[in-house]
Write an enzyme that holds these catalytic residues in place. Structure first.
Site, mmCIF file in Angstrom:
data_model
loop_
_atom_site.group_PDB
_atom_site.id
_atom_site.type_symbol
_atom_site.label_atom_id
_atom_site.label_comp_id
_atom_site.label_asym_id
_atom_site.label_seq_id
_atom_site.Cartn_x
_atom_site.Cartn_y
_atom_site.Cartn_z
ATOM 1 N N PHE A 125 4.728 -13.831 1.389
ATOM 2 C CA PHE A 125 5.157 -14.539 2.593
ATOM 3 C C PHE A 125 6.475 -13.955 3.070
ATOM 4 O O PHE A 125 7.289 -13.515 2.258
ATOM 5 C CB PHE A 125 5.363 -16.030 2.281
ATOM 6 N N THR A 177 -0.167 -13.883 -2.665
ATOM 7 C CA THR A 177 0.085 -13.734 -1.241
ATOM 8 C C THR A 177 1.583 -13.552 -1.068
ATOM 9 O O THR A 177 2.372 -14.231 -1.720
ATOM 10 C CB THR A 177 -0.400 -14.954 -0.446
#
Ligand code: PEP
Ligand code: MN
Length: 680
Positions: free
Chosen positions: A283, A281
């Site tokens: 960020f 992921t």
């Protein structure tokens, strides 16, 4: 037996000693790294020296071989070590460049979720490279996370933006569009989902699994094997863990990270349950102030654009990147809320906003877009692996000096002759064409905007809309918030009027325009009006100009009562520089020594403006002359002199109009005017 036991413990002791030694060596290596960057600073050397990295790795691989360690093992370990060193050095350079006046020890990071969530873990990783004392604020929703930094409650927002398995996080993209925050960093975090339970239970006994919907999507294959368990979607991975720990039911499980499971003292029932082993992921770290990025650090820039209405404009926009050889790393599209079938594009590309090439890219891009906002330039976390081929050694020559990033960077510098740039013909040779529903404003088109000064009631605005439609005028006007000279005059019916205006527009399929008076109203007015009007009295209300500049609605900017053409164009520049490239100018008469008419219509402004700017120009003869009989010849003159359209006030019962009764045309006058205009 006993001997074996002691053997193991003495061996373990030895291993522990070796490990401790490794840690000491790693720490010594870090200290040396920090010394090196100080020297690099003095010599103005690049932070990253891939030639040296490559030599280092080759050397280590050779030594490793002699010691019986394979090259894969050595590259894996040293990639981590080199990455750590590069990040440390980048951080040193960055902190020096962005040093705060009073260096602050503690920073507040705000995340969506709780301790143990992936955002929390990513924030820990990101800030571990800085000498900050980190404290956390936890919020339930992403918009609260952003607001918290905007309000100054927290320093940094840490927001997930995309996942390699489940894709972009739409809500965060949509929020980025409207925030005043800048992106200052990114962090890639490897997400390792586990199935977490409160005790050792076989998987077939699990009746319920709490999962965040993104996490569930990323583990869909594993969940297929758990058909006997019900999936309950939950707001957050760490909160799912918190929930099962509270519920204390052994047949309940949750999908979360190993760290979250440890934090709540729970058991991992199965690890690595994601479909893709490589599940990352990304960020974003956002703060109130943009950060300058040292030119020696690999940098990324994120922007958001909406392309023009002309066919092929996205291709033209993307060609700009090819022309300047700038590498696009991401292109994501999102619908524009309230504008069906229209898209906004999020772009990430390699490069620093302070580079001349990137300035040129933005400059050209601005010519193919009707909205452009720079979200920020930040150090890229996509560190290239050290290459082993000697041929690919890159040592970039470094330009000295950093150009300050100001709001101006959104409006890249071209040769300065005027105080406005984006509004000028030099910036954009072709006329700006603005499309509102099916109506085209600008270019060779002539549009008529017509309606009452103010919306008075439903019946009245419906009658006016019918009159507009039946006579071929294309846009319906109606004031809802009225800027009256006297505070005791009728002030407009506000949002109630706006609902009626929008309803009438919808019924007769006419786009509607209305004035917005207050910065706080911009978002709500833009929900229902197709064009926002900034009135003459607000032409230099800079806060309002900036606010409408963030909107996706076209803005009609009226010339101030005492404003020069130059001031009008500078006011337009305020809107354009915020990203909104859909500005329509309106000449509505100015104050002169002449008192015979309400104002003096400056018809010469039309050819002057058409030479100076690419923006469409509309004439409002009603407010200029202030007397209905004289509106008609001036309206015709406007068309002859080359205006892109006119705005006319009429009323079903002019003498009883609640505002501007003297200048409102009778319906039959308007009908005659439309016939005459048609013939011109
Ligand atoms: C209007 O158009 O309703 C209006 C108030 O105009 P101006 O701002 O030009 O006076
Ligand atoms: Mn009026």
């Amino acid at each position: 037996m006993n001997k074996k036991k002691t053997d193991i413990s003495s061996l373990r002791d030895k291993i522990n000693k070796v490990d401790e030694g490794l840690i000491k060596l790693l720490s010594q290596r870090r200290t040396l790294s920090k010394e090196i960057i100080r020297t690099k600073e003095i010599l103005n050397n690049p932070v990253r020296d891939q030639k040296r990295e490559s030599e280092l790795l080759n050397r280590l691989i050779k030594i490793g071989k002699k010691e019986g360690l394979d090259s894969h093992f050595i590259s894996k370990i040293f990639f981590e070590i080199v990455e750590d060193s590069v990040r440390l050095q980048q951080n040193f350079v960055q902190s020096k460049l962005n040093r705060k006046e009073k260096s602050k020890e503690t920073v507040n990071a705000v995340i969506q979720g709780i301790e143990g969530s992936y955002s929390y873990l990513a924030a820990l990783k990101y800030f571990s490279y800085y000498n900050y004392e980190l404290s956390f604020l936890f919020k339930k929703r992403f918009d609260e996370v952003i607001q918290s930094v905007e309000k100054g409650e927290a320093d940094f927002a840490v927001l997930p933006i995309e996942n390699t398995t489940s894709g972009g996080i739409n809500e965060v993209y949509d929020l980025l569009l409207h925030t005043t925050l800048s992106i200052v960093g990114e962090e890639k975090f490897q997400v390792k989902h586990c199935l977490v339970g409160i005790g050792e239970v076989p998987l077939r006994k699990i009746k319920k699994i709490y999962a965040h919907h993104q996490a569930a999507a990323q583990c869909s294959k594993f969940l297929e094997t758990m058909a006997h368990s019900a999936i309950e979607y939950f707001v957050d991975t760490a909160m799912s863990v918190q929930k099962i720990s509270k519920e204390e039911n052994v047949s309940y499980a949750a999908i979360a990270s190993e760290e979250a499971s440890k934090l709540f003292g729970l058991k991992i029932l199965k690890s690595d349950i994601a479909n893709q082993a490589e599940n990352y992921t990304r960020f974003l770290i956002a703060s109130r102030k943009p950060q300058k990025v040292d030119r020696r650090i690999p940098c990324k820039t994120s922007i958001v654009i909406a392309t023009s209405h002309t066919p092929g404009s996205l291709v033209e926009a993307l060609n700009v990147f090819r022309k300047f050889n700038v590498n696009l790393t991401k292109l994501e599209s999102r619908p524009i809320l309230g504008n069906p079938w229209e898209e906004i594009f999020y772009l990430d590309f390699e490069g620093n906003i302070s580079d001349e090439t990137i300035q040129k890219v933005l400059n050209e891009l601005g010519q193919h877009t009707r909205f452009m906002k720079v979200l920020g330039s930040y150090p890229s976390q996509e560190l290239e692996h050290t290459k082993l081929e000697y041929s690919k050694m890159i040592t970039k020559k470094v330009d000295k000096g950093i150009i300050e990033r100001t709001a101006e960077l959104q409006a890249p510098v071209i040769k300065k002759t005027k105080s406005y740039r984006l509004a000028s013909r030099e910036y954009k040779i072709d006329d700006t064409i603005i499309k509102v529903k099916d109506v085209v404003i600008g270019g060779d088109n002539f549009v008529v905007i017509a309606g009452p000064c103010a919306v008075e009631n439903e019946e009245m605005i419906m009658k006016c809309a019918l009159e507009t439609k039946e006579n071929g005028a294309q846009i319906l006007r109606g004031g809802c918030f009225k800027p009256r000279t006297s505070p005791y005059s009728f002030q407009g019916l506000g949002f109630e009027a706006l609902n009626l205006l929008a309803k009438a527009g919808k019924y007769y399929d006419l786009p509607v325009i209305t004035e917005v008076l207050d910065t706080e109203h911009v978002v709500d007015v833009a929900k229902r009006a197709d064009i926002l009007q900034v009135g003459a009295r607000n032409m230099q209300n800079f806060a309002l100009l900036k606010e409408v500049g963030k909107s996706h609605r076209p803005v009609m900017l009226k010339r101030g009562l005492m404003a020069s053409i130059d001031e009008l164009l500078n006011a337009a520049e305020y809107i354009l520089s915020q990203g909104n490239r859909q500005v329509i100018l309106c000449e509505r008469g100015i104050r002169t020594f002449e008192t015979a008419t309400r104002n003096t219509l400056d018809l010469s402004a039309i050819p002057v403006l058409k030479e100076l700017t690419h923006l469409p120009v509309i004439v409002d003869p009603s407010h200029a002359v202030g007397e209905r009989n004289k509106v008609i010849p001036l309206a015709k003159a406007a068309k002859i002199v080359g205006a892109h359209g006119i705005m006319i006030e009429f009323h079903p019962d002019p003498p009883n109009s609640l505002s501007d009764p003297e200048q409102a045309l009778y319906f039959n006058q308007f009908e005659k005017l439309m016939m005459e205009l048609y013939k011109l």
